[in-house]
Scaffold this motif. Structure first.
Motif, PDB file in Angstrom:
ATOM      1  N   GLU A  31      43.575 -39.322   2.238  1.00 49.66           N
ATOM      2  CA  GLU A  31      42.184 -39.109   2.651  1.00 49.66           C
ATOM      3  C   GLU A  31      42.222 -38.537   4.066  1.00 49.66           C
ATOM      4  OE1 GLU A  31      39.735 -42.580   2.584  1.00 49.66           O
ATOM      5  OE2 GLU A  31      40.335 -43.095   0.549  1.00 49.66           O
ATOM      6  N   LEU A  32      41.645 -37.374   4.249  1.00 47.39           N
ATOM      7  CA  LEU A  32      41.602 -36.730   5.551  1.00 47.39           C
ATOM      8  C   LEU A  32      40.139 -36.644   5.967  1.00 47.39           C
ATOM      9  CD1 LEU A  32      44.007 -35.652   7.143  1.00 47.39           C
ATOM     10  CD2 LEU A  32      43.449 -33.390   6.351  1.00 47.39           C
ATOM     11  N   HIS A  33      39.767 -37.382   7.014  1.00 48.31           N
ATOM     12  CA  HIS A  33      38.384 -37.405   7.486  1.00 48.31           C
ATOM     13  C   HIS A  33      38.204 -36.257   8.480  1.00 48.31           C
ATOM     14  CE1 HIS A  33      37.367 -41.413   5.768  1.00 48.31           C
ATOM     15  NE2 HIS A  33      38.689 -41.436   5.684  1.00 48.31           N
ATOM     16  N   LEU A  38      32.677 -28.689   8.962  1.00 46.93           N
ATOM     17  CA  LEU A  38      33.810 -28.117   8.243  1.00 46.93           C
ATOM     18  C   LEU A  38      33.462 -28.050   6.764  1.00 46.93           C
ATOM     19  CD1 LEU A  38      36.784 -27.445   9.365  1.00 46.93           C
ATOM     20  CD2 LEU A  38      37.440 -29.223   7.807  1.00 46.93           C
ATOM     21  N   LYS A  39      33.685 -26.897   6.166  1.00 46.71           N
ATOM     22  CA  LYS A  39      33.354 -26.701   4.756  1.00 46.71           C
ATOM     23  C   LYS A  39      34.620 -26.442   3.957  1.00 46.71           C
ATOM     24  CE  LYS A  39      28.846 -24.847   5.846  1.00 46.71           C
ATOM     25  NZ  LYS A  39      28.052 -23.670   6.042  1.00 46.71           N
ATOM     26  N   CYS A  59      37.298 -24.127  11.786  1.00 45.20           N
ATOM     27  CA  CYS A  59      35.848 -24.097  11.626  1.00 45.20           C
ATOM     28  C   CYS A  59      35.207 -23.626  12.932  1.00 45.20           C
ATOM     29  CB  CYS A  59      35.367 -25.499  11.277  1.00 45.20           C
ATOM     30  SG  CYS A  59      33.598 -25.725  11.321  1.00 45.20           S
ATOM     31  N   PRO A  60      34.363 -22.596  12.875  1.00 45.40           N
ATOM     32  CA  PRO A  60      33.696 -22.162  14.108  1.00 45.40           C
ATOM     33  C   PRO A  60      32.660 -23.187  14.564  1.00 45.40           C
ATOM     34  CG  PRO A  60      32.917 -20.893  12.217  1.00 45.40           C
ATOM     35  CD  PRO A  60      34.005 -21.781  11.727  1.00 45.40           C
ATOM     36  N   SER A  89      34.475 -34.024  -0.238  1.00 45.65           N
ATOM     37  CA  SER A  89      33.169 -34.640  -0.431  1.00 45.65           C
ATOM     38  C   SER A  89      32.748 -35.388   0.820  1.00 45.65           C
ATOM     39  CB  SER A  89      33.240 -35.605  -1.621  1.00 45.65           C
ATOM     40  OG  SER A  89      32.031 -36.300  -1.770  1.00 45.65           O
ATOM     41  N   LYS A  90      31.555 -35.068   1.330  1.00 49.27           N
ATOM     42  CA  LYS A  90      30.952 -35.768   2.479  1.00 49.27           C
ATOM     43  C   LYS A  90      31.894 -35.855   3.675  1.00 49.27           C
ATOM     44  CE  LYS A  90      27.977 -38.444  -0.519  1.00 49.27           C
ATOM     45  NZ  LYS A  90      27.619 -39.752  -1.034  1.00 49.27           N
ATOM     46  N   GLY A  91      32.559 -34.756   3.980  1.00 51.67           N
ATOM     47  CA  GLY A  91      33.417 -34.697   5.161  1.00 51.67           C
ATOM     48  C   GLY A  91      34.802 -35.298   4.976  1.00 51.67           C
ATOM     49  N   VAL A  92      35.135 -35.726   3.756  1.00 50.32           N
ATOM     50  CA  VAL A  92      36.450 -36.316   3.507  1.00 50.32           C
ATOM     51  C   VAL A  92      37.167 -35.483   2.450  1.00 50.32           C
ATOM     52  CG1 VAL A  92      37.713 -38.372   2.776  1.00 50.32           C
ATOM     53  CG2 VAL A  92      35.577 -38.631   4.037  1.00 50.32           C
TER      54      VAL A  92
END
Length: 182
Positions: A31-33, A38-39, A59-60, A89-92
């Motif tokens: 899991e990378l938070h 970041l998309k 990410c700019p 999903s949701k930043g993770v």
């Protein structure tokens, strides 16, 4: 965290995202938070022939600054590399690495004073997993130690300034009272 200048007007802030491992006999999950903004399109996941999984992202933030990170880890020897999957999903970012079925090794019967030359494969995997966890732990501890050291230095300098001011004030007060007629 470092800021790197690339080109005349572009800056990159290198970050170390929080990473958590979940391990079972069947699967390893990383899991990378990741930071807000970041998309999925900003991420790149690769595995090389040596079994090194590399996750990178950029990410700019605005017109002159971007956030950048790179995470590398060695996958388990019994990982089915063709079945590695990632979900954001949701930043993770969840990277799922399925493993082959663990081999059942028949216990060896050793006579007194005699040890078997064979090693348990599960023990090898546990050892490599412990090494990975230890490496990640030392990386995080080093980062925290560096931040704490900076904070400690600043607090230490502030404490020295306060003590110096107190000493100077005490000396001045002593001189004033010694010089005044009684």
């Amino acid at each position: 965290m470092a800021v790197v200048m690339e080109g005349p007007t572009q800056f990159y802030e290198e970050i170390e995202p929080f990473c958590r491992w979940r391990r079972t006999e069947d699967v390893d999950i990383v899991e990378l938070h990741l930071p807000p903004g970041l998309k999925k399109e900003h991420l790149k996941i690769q595995i090389n022939n040596n079994g090194i999984l590399t996750i990178t992202g950029c990410c700019p933030v605005d017109q002159t600054k971007s956030i950048k990170f790179r995470k590398e880890t060695k996958v388990a020897k019994n990982c089915r590399r063709n079945e590695i999957r990632a979900k954001f999903s949701k930043g993770v970012l969840y990277v799922t690495m399925p493993k082959t079925s663990p081999l059942v090794v028949a216990p060896s019967v050793a006579s007194k004073g005699n040890t078997s030359g064979t090693q348990d494969r599960k023990a090898d995997n546990d050892t490599s997993n412990i090494a990975k966890c230890a490496s990640e732990f030392h990386s995080k501890v080093g980062f925290l130690r560096q931040r704490l050291w900076r904070k400690t230095v600043v607090e230490g300098v502030a404490a020295v300034v306060v003590v110096a001011a107190a000493v100077v004030g005490t000396v001045k007060a002593y001189q004033y009272f010694m010089a005044s007629p009684v």
